[in-house]
Design an enzyme around this catalytic site. Structure first.
Site, PDB file in Angstrom:
ATOM      1  N   GLY A  21       0.649  -1.251   0.093  1.00 47.58           N
ATOM      2  CA  GLY A  21       0.121   0.204  -0.042  1.00 47.58           C
ATOM      3  C   GLY A  21       0.837   1.178  -0.200  1.00 47.58           C
ATOM      4  N   GLU A  22       0.211   2.232  -0.508  1.00 50.98           N
ATOM      5  CA  GLU A  22       0.903   3.483  -0.378  1.00 50.98           C
ATOM      6  C   GLU A  22       1.042   4.184   0.753  1.00 50.98           C
ATOM      7  OE1 GLU A  22       2.566   4.770  -3.481  1.00 50.98           O
ATOM      8  OE2 GLU A  22       2.149   2.826  -3.967  1.00 50.98           O
ATOM      9  N   ASP A  23       0.367   3.850   1.727  1.00 52.27           N
ATOM     10  CA  ASP A  23       0.100   4.490   2.989  1.00 52.27           C
ATOM     11  C   ASP A  23       1.412   4.666   3.802  1.00 52.27           C
ATOM     12  OD1 ASP A  23      -0.441   1.503   3.168  1.00 52.27           O
ATOM     13  OD2 ASP A  23      -1.672   1.872   4.902  1.00 52.27           O
ATOM     14  N   THR A  24       2.350   3.543   3.679  1.00 57.66           N
ATOM     15  CA  THR A  24       3.709   3.621   4.156  1.00 57.66           C
ATOM     16  C   THR A  24       4.752   3.980   3.182  1.00 57.66           C
ATOM     17  OG1 THR A  24       4.159   1.372   3.755  1.00 57.66           O
ATOM     18  CG2 THR A  24       2.805   1.969   5.714  1.00 57.66           C
ATOM     19  N   GLY A  53      -2.688 -10.835 -12.542  1.00 57.01           N
ATOM     20  CA  GLY A  53      -2.612 -12.169 -13.237  1.00 57.01           C
ATOM     21  C   GLY A  53      -1.066 -12.794 -13.462  1.00 57.01           C
ATOM     22  N   GLU A  87       3.950 -12.687  -2.470  1.00 58.72           N
ATOM     23  CA  GLU A  87       5.209 -12.460  -1.771  1.00 58.72           C
ATOM     24  C   GLU A  87       5.244 -12.885  -0.425  1.00 58.72           C
ATOM     25  OE1 GLU A  87       6.917  -8.398  -3.873  1.00 58.72           O
ATOM     26  OE2 GLU A  87       6.464  -8.391  -1.719  1.00 58.72           O
TER      27      GLU A  87
END
Length: 253
Positions: A21-24, A53, A87
């Site tokens: 996420g871009e929040d961190t 995919g 991951e």
């Protein structure tokens, strides 16, 4: 003299840092990455996420397997990313099959929500279920719930946390350095009698008026081995450190 070796020294990367996420990305994670690099650690940090995919790339899979510490920044948007869950599945498999050290950082999320796939994570997994296979979802959920049981750092944030993010970052970096130091024991540290000599030098280092310490003596008596043992003991306490060997030869070149 007993020989010793460590798998830590054989790894390509000391730290594999993952966030979701871009929040961190532009705050906590970037600050943690800088702190690791400032201490001279080799960090693998992949900002290119997998496309829809796409399977986990071979290069990324190899980087995970070739890292000592796998550090996860788990924020509220982590489970919304298919690449992050892929991951994570690979990471937990490496922990199980190869004994990798996985360190979760629960960033503004409740660890129990990770263990039980609750809160926003429940919604994210629900959205994935209609698009992914049953087996893949089973692997993702198993990995996610397992990482929620691991010991790490819980950063509550705001009024829920009495510590600053800078303090947490120091804790994480310090922990990794300490682990690397304790597991990367050199052959020199196994020499008979070296611990007493090391203790004397450590005592000198603690004196406030000591700035330079020289080891003088004929060649081959263990000066470099002693310096190496002392260095490995004290370097985690300093912001910057360097062990420079064979100075006379390097000056000639």
């Amino acid at each position: 003299m007993a020989s010793s070796s460590s798998s830590f020294r054989q790894m390509m990367h000391q730290v594999f840092l993952i966030y979701g996420g871009e929040d961190t990305r532009l705050n906590f994670t970037s600050h943690l990455l800088k702190a690791f690099k400032d201490r001279g650690l080799n960090v693998f940090f992949d900002e290119e996420k997998l496309e829809k995919g796409e399977q986990l790339s071979q290069a990324l899979s190899q980087a995970i397997a070739a890292s000592n510490f796998l550090i996860l920044v788990l924020s509220k948007d982590y489970a919304s990313s298919k690449s992050c869950l892929s991951e994570l599945s690979q990471i937990m498999n490496c922990k199980k099959t190869q004994g990798h050290i996985v360190l979760p950082i629960f960033y503004h999320v409740d660890p129990s929500h990770v263990r039980n796939i609750g809160g926003t994570f429940k919604t994210s997994f629900g959205e994935h279920e209609s698009k992914r296979s049953v087996d893949e979802m089973k692997r993702w959920k198993a990995a996610f719930t397992e990482v929620g049981t691991l010991k790490g750092w819980h950063i509550g944030g705001g009024k829920f946390d009495s510590r600053s993010e800078t303090e947490y970052i120091k804790d994480v970096v310090g922990y990794v350095l300490k682990k690397l130091n304790s597991n990367c024991r050199s052959v020199s540290e196994e020499l008979v009698g070296i611990h007493d000599q090391k203790k004397k030098i450590l005592g000198l280092i603690e004196q406030v008026d000591i700035r330079v310490i020289g080891l003088w003596g004929m060649g081959g008596i263990g000066k470099t081995s002693l310096a190496d043992a002392v260095y490995k003991e004290v370097f985690p306490k300093f912001e910057c450190s360097l062990f420079l060997q064979n100075i006379s030869e390097k000056i000639k070149k």
